[in-house]
Enzyme design. Structure first.
Site, mmCIF file in Angstrom:
data_model
loop_
_atom_site.group_PDB
_atom_site.id
_atom_site.type_symbol
_atom_site.label_atom_id
_atom_site.label_comp_id
_atom_site.label_asym_id
_atom_site.label_seq_id
_atom_site.Cartn_x
_atom_site.Cartn_y
_atom_site.Cartn_z
ATOM 1 N N ASP A 27 -5.013 5.535 7.045
ATOM 2 C CA ASP A 27 -4.115 4.796 6.520
ATOM 3 C C ASP A 27 -2.634 4.489 7.251
ATOM 4 O O ASP A 27 -1.985 5.456 7.292
ATOM 5 C CB ASP A 27 -3.507 5.031 5.027
ATOM 6 C CG ASP A 27 -2.836 4.071 4.404
ATOM 7 O OD1 ASP A 27 -1.691 3.928 4.672
ATOM 8 O OD2 ASP A 27 -3.245 3.734 3.121
ATOM 9 N N ARG B 30 -2.759 -4.048 -0.509
ATOM 10 C CA ARG B 30 -4.319 -4.357 -0.941
ATOM 11 C C ARG B 30 -4.431 -3.589 -2.363
ATOM 12 O O ARG B 30 -4.155 -2.496 -2.532
ATOM 13 C CB ARG B 30 -5.190 -3.788 0.275
ATOM 14 C CG ARG B 30 -5.208 -4.594 1.525
ATOM 15 C CD ARG B 30 -6.647 -4.145 1.844
ATOM 16 N NE ARG B 30 -6.952 -2.883 2.066
ATOM 17 C CZ ARG B 30 -8.065 -2.189 2.806
ATOM 18 N NH1 ARG B 30 -8.725 -3.092 3.464
ATOM 19 N NH2 ARG B 30 -8.316 -0.973 2.651
ATOM 20 N N ASP C 186 0.700 5.143 5.449
ATOM 21 C CA ASP C 186 0.860 6.617 5.085
ATOM 22 C C ASP C 186 1.015 7.334 6.197
ATOM 23 O O ASP C 186 2.102 8.381 6.315
ATOM 24 C CB ASP C 186 -0.256 7.364 4.437
ATOM 25 C CG ASP C 186 -0.316 6.762 2.804
ATOM 26 O OD1 ASP C 186 0.620 6.323 2.410
ATOM 27 O OD2 ASP C 186 -1.519 6.729 2.395
ATOM 28 N N THR D 279 -9.907 -4.700 -5.554
ATOM 29 C CA THR D 279 -10.514 -5.766 -5.009
ATOM 30 C C THR D 279 -10.439 -5.761 -3.923
ATOM 31 O O THR D 279 -11.233 -6.587 -3.021
ATOM 32 C CB THR D 279 -9.822 -6.929 -5.717
ATOM 33 O OG1 THR D 279 -8.446 -6.875 -5.565
ATOM 34 C CG2 THR D 279 -9.808 -6.815 -7.544
HETATM 35 C C1 PRP Z 1 -2.747 -1.960 5.334
HETATM 36 C C2 PRP Z 1 -2.295 -2.640 6.423
HETATM 37 C C3 PRP Z 1 -2.549 -4.108 6.152
HETATM 38 C C4 PRP Z 1 -3.968 -3.989 5.464
HETATM 39 C C5 PRP Z 1 -5.081 -4.342 6.121
HETATM 40 O O1 PRP Z 1 -1.735 -2.253 4.248
HETATM 41 O O2 PRP Z 1 -1.042 -2.460 6.973
HETATM 42 O O3 PRP Z 1 -1.279 -4.723 5.814
HETATM 43 O O4 PRP Z 1 -3.710 -2.866 5.088
HETATM 44 O O5 PRP Z 1 -5.997 -4.723 5.258
HETATM 45 P P1 PRP Z 1 -6.776 -6.053 4.984
HETATM 46 O O6 PRP Z 1 -7.072 -6.559 6.394
HETATM 47 O O7 PRP Z 1 -8.176 -5.576 4.373
HETATM 48 O O8 PRP Z 1 -5.943 -6.955 4.279
HETATM 49 P P2 PRP Z 1 -1.809 -1.470 2.641
HETATM 50 O O9 PRP Z 1 -2.316 -2.464 1.870
HETATM 51 O O10 PRP Z 1 -2.357 -0.268 2.768
HETATM 52 O O11 PRP Z 1 -0.094 -1.523 2.349
HETATM 53 P P3 PRP Z 1 1.050 -0.654 3.125
HETATM 54 O O12 PRP Z 1 1.309 -1.201 4.483
HETATM 55 O O13 PRP Z 1 2.141 -1.094 2.227
HETATM 56 O O14 PRP Z 1 0.871 0.883 3.195
HETATM 57 N N1 URA Z 2 -5.235 -0.469 6.052
HETATM 58 C C1 URA Z 2 -5.155 0.766 6.600
HETATM 59 O O1 URA Z 2 -3.987 1.415 6.689
HETATM 60 N N2 URA Z 2 -6.422 1.248 7.216
HETATM 61 C C2 URA Z 2 -7.407 0.990 7.118
HETATM 62 O O2 URA Z 2 -8.420 1.330 7.877
HETATM 63 C C3 URA Z 2 -7.692 -0.357 6.543
HETATM 64 C C4 URA Z 2 -6.469 -1.057 6.057
#
Ligand code: PRP
Ligand code: URA
Length: 209
Positions: A200, A104, A203, A108
């Site tokens: 997160d 994400r 993380d 944005t």
């Molecule tokens: C997180 C999560 C989803 C996304 C959800 O990933 O694992 O993929 O956010 O958010 P959305 O519904 O608003 O799109 P992130 O972008 O943090 O990436 P990561 O898994 O690499 O940490």
């Molecule tokens: N992605 C995450 O990992 N946590 C949230 O709460 C939203 C998006």
């Protein structure tokens, strides 16, 4: 319209509580996500087709059943979805695993695709797309676009925690994709995080910050 299933099984709800807890460390968080993925998969596979076979027991011949129908593909959204894969493969060790890499954009909140690798026989498989979080719904909707563009027809989406906003976006974008959730939360905050959520997911799974 896509159906939404919120799993209220006591074991799932118990483990989700500890997954949410900010004092749960990386090792335990990983183990709990793995366990919940297994339990959710057990429920999701309830509609899998069976075929009758005969088997010789030590006592007699018996009519019995084995899995039939289309083969499954599991697709985690990188990176947090990876935390759910082993738990699923505990039940279906022969399933093929594809990967869709999305992150994400922090400004944005829109998903950016950086990697796609799926089983070669996409059109012949049913898919379960997995990601712990459904927040704005952008990542899941984009991952499903990507799967469909490559020929996938029958897709389910499984997540641990969802915001109502994400559920609505996904239902509108993909009315044919049923959604399976362990916890349906209150809302998103101004940074697109689920409230109360679990923080997160990536993380917490990988110990990054
Ligand atoms: C997180 C999560 C989803 C996304 C959800 O990933 O694992 O993929 O956010 O958010 P959305 O519904 O608003 O799109 P992130 O972008 O943090 O990436 P990561 O898994 O690499 O940490
Ligand atoms: N992605 C995450 O990992 N946590 C949230 O709460 C939203 C998006």
């Amino acid at each position: 319209m896509a159906k939404v299933y919120v799993f209220d099984h006591p074991l799932i709800q118990h483990k989700i509580t500890y997954i949410r807890d900010k004092n749960t460390g990386t090792k335990e968080f990983r183990e709990l996500v793995d366990e919940v993925a297994t339990l959710m998969m057990f429920e999701i596979t309830r509609d899998m087709q069976l075929q009758e076979v005969e088997v010789e027991t030590p006592v007699a011949r018996a009519k019995s059943k084995i899995l039939a129908g289309k083969k499954l593909g599991i697709v985690p959204i990188l990176r947090a979805g990876i935390g759910m894969v082993d738990g699923i493969l505990n039940l279906l060790p022969a399933a093929k695993v594809g990967h869709i890499g999305l992150y994400r954009d922090p400004e944005t909140l829109k998903p950016v695709e950086y990697y796609v690798k799926l089983p070669s026989d996409v059109e012949e498989r049913d898919f379960i797309l997995v990601d712990p979080m459904l927040a704005t719904g952008g990542s899941a909707a984009a991952a499903i676009d990507s799967l469909k563009k490559r020929g996938a027809k029958n897709i389910k989406f499984m997540c641990l925690i969802a915001a109502p906003e994400g559920v609505e976006v996904l239902q509108k974008a993909h009315p044919d994709v049923d959604i399976y959730i362990a916890g349906l939360d209150e809302k998103l905050n101004d940074h697109g995080y689920i409230v109360p959520g679990l923080g997160d997911a990536g993380d917490r799974l990988f110990g990054t910050k």
